[in-house]
Design a protein around this motif. Structure first.
Motif, PDB file in Angstrom:
ATOM      1  N   GLN A 179       0.834  -1.200   0.000  1.00  0.00           N
ATOM      2  CA  GLN A 179       0.000   0.000   0.000  1.00  0.00           C
ATOM      3  C   GLN A 179       0.868   1.249   0.000  1.00  0.00           C
ATOM      4  O   GLN A 179       0.604   2.205  -0.742  1.00  0.00           O
ATOM      5  N   PRO A 239      -3.309   1.897  -2.579  1.00  0.00           N
ATOM      6  CA  PRO A 239      -4.255   0.897  -2.075  1.00  0.00           C
ATOM      7  C   PRO A 239      -5.025   0.126  -3.144  1.00  0.00           C
ATOM      8  O   PRO A 239      -5.497  -0.979  -2.890  1.00  0.00           O
ATOM      9  N   VAL A 273      -3.916  -3.481  -4.158  1.00  0.00           N
ATOM     10  CA  VAL A 273      -3.991  -4.335  -2.967  1.00  0.00           C
ATOM     11  C   VAL A 273      -5.442  -4.722  -2.695  1.00  0.00           C
ATOM     12  O   VAL A 273      -5.749  -5.882  -2.377  1.00  0.00           O
ATOM     13  N   SER A 297      -5.121  -1.299   3.728  1.00  0.00           N
ATOM     14  CA  SER A 297      -5.096  -0.169   2.796  1.00  0.00           C
ATOM     15  C   SER A 297      -5.949   1.038   3.204  1.00  0.00           C
ATOM     16  O   SER A 297      -5.474   2.175   3.127  1.00  0.00           O
ATOM     17  N   SER A 314     -12.629  -0.329  -4.477  1.00  0.00           N
ATOM     18  CA  SER A 314     -11.186  -0.152  -4.663  1.00  0.00           C
ATOM     19  C   SER A 314     -10.867   1.008  -5.604  1.00  0.00           C
ATOM     20  O   SER A 314      -9.780   1.599  -5.517  1.00  0.00           O
ATOM     21  N   ASN A 346      -3.905   7.103  -2.216  1.00  0.00           N
ATOM     22  CA  ASN A 346      -3.066   7.940  -1.368  1.00  0.00           C
ATOM     23  C   ASN A 346      -2.986   9.343  -1.975  1.00  0.00           C
ATOM     24  O   ASN A 346      -3.062   9.495  -3.196  1.00  0.00           O
ATOM     25  N   GLY A 381       1.621   2.260   6.554  1.00  0.00           N
ATOM     26  CA  GLY A 381       1.036   0.983   6.145  1.00  0.00           C
ATOM     27  C   GLY A 381       1.810  -0.196   6.697  1.00  0.00           C
ATOM     28  O   GLY A 381       1.245  -1.080   7.353  1.00  0.00           O
TER      29      GLY A 381
END
Length: 409
Positions: free
Chosen positions: A67, A72, A75, A117, A181, A186, A342
């Motif tokens: 992550q 994220p 992942v 994440s 997702s 970030n 993370g």
């Protein structure tokens, strides 16, 4: 879309992911069906749950590292695939070995990658004054999930039987995590962190640098925090894994998912409430308060023999346990920075995994050997007292270093 809206989209998408993966906290419904319909022992029902808890925690380390490095989204995509596979094949293999592999290992991996994440991503978007609130909102999904998953699972089992119920849940979990997702990311380098109108009245001591994992584990504070995290989650995980049977055997509460739902609501409230409180009174003061409350209720727990008293007791445990999951991500960020949060928190949450193995195992063995849970309650109470004492000792690593350098007493 402006940055504030993007930040809140990350927060509530992360909440949605955790609402999905929080099925672990509804294991009491599945374990009760395994005992009643498939003649499993209480100890056998805890084997897949224990492995899922352990794999969940261990997988947070590589999940958190990925992550931090790649963001994220990939992942979480991997997590969605594992969640679907884990539940579908659990439904097709209702044996101790089958559920240990597909629920314990495969779905445990899904939880680890999925949980690693959203919280670090969300925390990175906001100013440090609001870390407790933001963390509390994101992780509250994991605690609140049983409110809908418990009655949903119970209804599906009643309609279709446990195997089909697990497969339906698998398809549902895949679709939800996969979709969400796409909304979690970030912030870019140099991003100005979002500040809310309502500011914390407390100035939090923050890390002046971003600690790498190797630097974090060389500090004594890491080991104190890890131990406190283990103590705090041990008791809560013991209760979760045996919730339906404790209710039935200790207070004649036959409605198993009612207990799960009540526990989940207070778990959810605890995560948001304690996270917010910590923004105002500080992280360690909040931890002390939670441990003290938890100790008192566990010393009293074996005497809670009527339904209302037991519901209140479980609600308090859920309230304090939920707070632990909100506080430890932010105290890790405060002590060691957010750049490597993370992977750093991934290592910290292995304490939760150890608690997830030892707590349910003790609960299952105690029930099978003694016919009750009194020994488990006493152990949980003593560990809560120890956690409260540690919270009075632990200090920010840089405060300790500065004191040592100045020769202060």
């Amino acid at each position: 879309m402006d940055n504030t809206k993007k930040a809140w989209l990350v927060v509530f998408s992360g909440l949605g992911v955790n609402l999905t993966l929080g099925v672990l906290y509804s294991w009491g419904i599945i374990s009760a069906a395994l005992i009643d319909d498939f003649n499993w022992t209480a100890t056998q029902t805890q084997i897949p749950y224990m492995l899922a808890s352990a794999v969940f925690a261990i997988t947070m380390i590589p999940g958190g590292k990925l992550q931090d490095r790649f963001g994220p989204r990939p992942v979480l995509f991997f997590s969605s695939m594992l969640a679907g596979i884990g539940f579908v094949f659990s439904g097709l293999n209702l044996t101790v070995a089958g559920l240990t592999i597909f629920f314990g290992l495969v779905f445990g991996l899904a939880m680890g990658f999925g949980y690693s994440s959203p919280t670090p991503a969300a925390v990175k978007w906001f100013h440090s004054d609001h870390r407790g609130l933001v963390s509390g909102i994101v992780v509250s999904g994991f605690g609140l999930a049983p409110v809908y998953i418990a009655p949903l699972t119970s209804g599906l089992i009643e309609l279709f039987g446990l195997p089909i119920a697990l497969m339906i849940l698998g398809f549902l979990f895949f679709l939800i995590v996969f979709t969400l997702s796409f909304f979690i990311s970030n912030p870019s380098d140099g991003f100005e962190k979002v500040k809310l109108k309502k500011k914390s009245r407390r100035v939090h001591r923050l890390a002046t640098k971003d600690y790498k994992l190797t630097e974090m584990i060389r500090t004594s504070q890491f080991y104190m925090l890890w131990t406190m995290f283990f103590f705090g989650t041990f008791a809560g995980l013991l209760i979760i894994g045996q919730m339906s049977k404790i209710g039935l055997e200790q207070a004649s509460i036959s409605n198993g998912f009612l207990l799960v739902v009540v526990y989940a609501i207070f778990n959810f409230i605890g995560r948001v409430t304690w996270g917010t409180i910590s923004d105002f009174i500080g992280r360690t003061a909040t931890l002390f308060t939670m441990f003290a409350i938890q100790a008192v209720i566990y010393f009293l727990f074996s005497s809670l023999r009527n339904p209302l008293a037991l519901l209140i007791g479980k609600s308090i445990v859920g309230f304090t346990f939920g707070g632990m999951l909100a506080i430890f991500p932010v105290i890790t960020a405060d002590f060691y920075g957010v750049k490597n949060l993370g992977v750093n928190y991934g290592v910290m949450i292995t304490a939760w995994g150890v608690g997830g193995v030892v707590g349910p195992l003790l609960g299952g063995v105690a029930r099978d050997v003694t016919g009750g849970y009194e020994i488990s309650y006493i152990v949980s109470a003593v560990l809560s007292v120890a956690g409260a004492l540690l919270s009075l000792i632990v200090k920010h690593p840089e405060a300790v270093n500065n004191k040592a350098e100045s020769g202060g007493a």
